[in-house]
Design a protein around this motif. Structure first.
Motif, PDB file in Angstrom:
ATOM      1  N   ALA A  91     -27.707  35.207 -26.575  1.00 15.43           N
ATOM      2  CA  ALA A  91     -27.260  33.992 -25.894  1.00 15.43           C
ATOM      3  C   ALA A  91     -28.295  32.879 -25.996  1.00 15.43           C
ATOM      4  N   PHE A  92     -27.794  31.643 -26.119  1.00 14.48           N
ATOM      5  CA  PHE A  92     -28.594  30.421 -26.024  1.00 14.48           C
ATOM      6  C   PHE A  92     -28.127  29.672 -24.793  1.00 14.48           C
ATOM      7  N   HIS A  93     -29.045  29.326 -23.909  1.00 15.39           N
ATOM      8  CA  HIS A  93     -28.749  28.488 -22.752  1.00 15.39           C
ATOM      9  C   HIS A  93     -29.767  27.361 -22.721  1.00 15.39           C
ATOM     10  N   ARG A  94     -29.314  26.195 -22.306  1.00 15.14           N
ATOM     11  CA  ARG A  94     -30.206  25.036 -22.267  1.00 15.14           C
ATOM     12  C   ARG A  94     -29.816  24.154 -21.088  1.00 15.14           C
ATOM     13  N   VAL A  95     -30.812  23.642 -20.379  1.00 15.85           N
ATOM     14  CA  VAL A  95     -30.596  22.653 -19.333  1.00 15.85           C
ATOM     15  C   VAL A  95     -31.404  21.426 -19.707  1.00 15.85           C
ATOM     16  N   ARG A  96     -30.738  20.288 -19.675  1.00 13.27           N
ATOM     17  CA  ARG A  96     -31.389  19.006 -19.948  1.00 13.27           C
ATOM     18  C   ARG A  96     -31.472  18.209 -18.653  1.00 13.27           C
ATOM     19  N   VAL A  97     -32.681  17.860 -18.286  1.00 13.66           N
ATOM     20  CA  VAL A  97     -32.926  16.995 -17.131  1.00 13.66           C
ATOM     21  C   VAL A  97     -32.959  15.569 -17.675  1.00 13.66           C
ATOM     22  N   VAL A  98     -32.072  14.712 -17.166  1.00 11.31           N
ATOM     23  CA  VAL A  98     -31.954  13.362 -17.720  1.00 11.31           C
ATOM     24  C   VAL A  98     -31.944  12.307 -16.624  1.00 11.31           C
ATOM     25  N   SER A  99     -32.455  11.149 -16.980  1.00  9.73           N
ATOM     26  CA  SER A  99     -32.433  10.004 -16.068  1.00  9.73           C
ATOM     27  C   SER A  99     -31.071   9.333 -16.135  1.00  9.73           C
ATOM     28  N   VAL A 100     -30.626   8.834 -14.994  1.00  8.64           N
ATOM     29  CA  VAL A 100     -29.387   8.068 -14.903  1.00  8.64           C
ATOM     30  C   VAL A 100     -29.768   6.680 -14.404  1.00  8.64           C
ATOM     31  N   PRO A 101     -29.382   5.599 -15.098  1.00 11.97           N
ATOM     32  CA  PRO A 101     -28.450   5.578 -16.224  1.00 11.97           C
ATOM     33  C   PRO A 101     -29.071   6.234 -17.467  1.00 11.97           C
ATOM     34  N   LEU A 102     -28.183   6.689 -18.340  1.00  8.86           N
ATOM     35  CA  LEU A 102     -28.592   7.442 -19.515  1.00  8.86           C
ATOM     36  C   LEU A 102     -29.252   6.546 -20.561  1.00  8.86           C
ATOM     37  N   SER A 103     -30.302   7.081 -21.180  1.00 10.34           N
ATOM     38  CA  SER A 103     -30.920   6.381 -22.306  1.00 10.34           C
ATOM     39  C   SER A 103     -29.983   6.471 -23.504  1.00 10.34           C
ATOM     40  N   ASP A 104     -30.197   5.615 -24.483  1.00 11.75           N
ATOM     41  CA  ASP A 104     -29.411   5.688 -25.718  1.00 11.75           C
ATOM     42  C   ASP A 104     -29.549   7.063 -26.355  1.00 11.75           C
ATOM     43  N   TYR A 105     -30.757   7.610 -26.339  1.00 14.59           N
ATOM     44  CA  TYR A 105     -30.972   8.919 -26.949  1.00 14.59           C
ATOM     45  C   TYR A 105     -30.162  10.003 -26.234  1.00 14.59           C
TER      46      TYR A 105
END
Length: 164
Positions: free
Chosen positions: A57-71
């Protein structure tokens, strides 16, 4: 870069952008509103398919700023393809991740950590393998905390971008 593992690999990603020469052309196409050539990503998708077909299995969590960056908006499209190939990528807004680590890491079979190192302009510098039981236990706990807070990619995208 991926360490061999028997059962599962988890990655926590905490950056709002990554400087990757392999995806630069696709990212620029995305920014220009053009059709994005995903040829650069096909080897990774094939690896996910082969690995998950063998029961890993592959699991991934992405912590992101809101509003979202272009990337991050670009990476949501990339994540859709990875999810379709068998990787489970989920998202958590940075304001809901205040006590999670502020660094990226891989966790292999809940017993080996690959701590990722980046420079100030988001370029990957290398990975530090860690097997210290105290660190591994802590990052297993952090994996579980991140997973509990994160929502599936499709739900996150529906809340934060219009994919139509």
């Amino acid at each position: 870069m991926l360490k061999e593992y028997e059962h599962s690999a988890f990655r926590l990603e905490t950056r709002d952008s990554y400087a990757s020469p392999t995806e630069e052309t696709a990212f620029q196409q995305f920014l220009a509103g053009e059709s994005v050539d995903m040829g650069w990503f096909q080897n990774w998708l094939a690896s996910i398919r082969a690995t998950t077909a063998n029961g890993r299995a592959f699991h991934r969590v992405r912590v992101v700023s809101v509003p979202l960056s272009d990337y991050v908006r670009f990476s949501l499209g990339v994540a859709r393809l990875a999810n379709e190939a068998g990787e489970d990528i989920r998202y958590v807004a940075r304001q809901d991740a205040v006590d999670l680590p502020e660094f990226d890491y891989w966790l292999f079979d809940s017993r080996t950590v690959g701590k990722m190192h980046f420079d100030d302009v988001d370029t990957f510098l290398g990975v530090e393998l860690i097997e210290d039981p105290a660190v591994v236990v802590e990052l297993n706990y952090q994996r579980d905390a991140a997973w509990h807070r994160a929502i599936p990619r499709d739900d996150f995208a529906a809340e934060h971008i219009d994919e139509h």
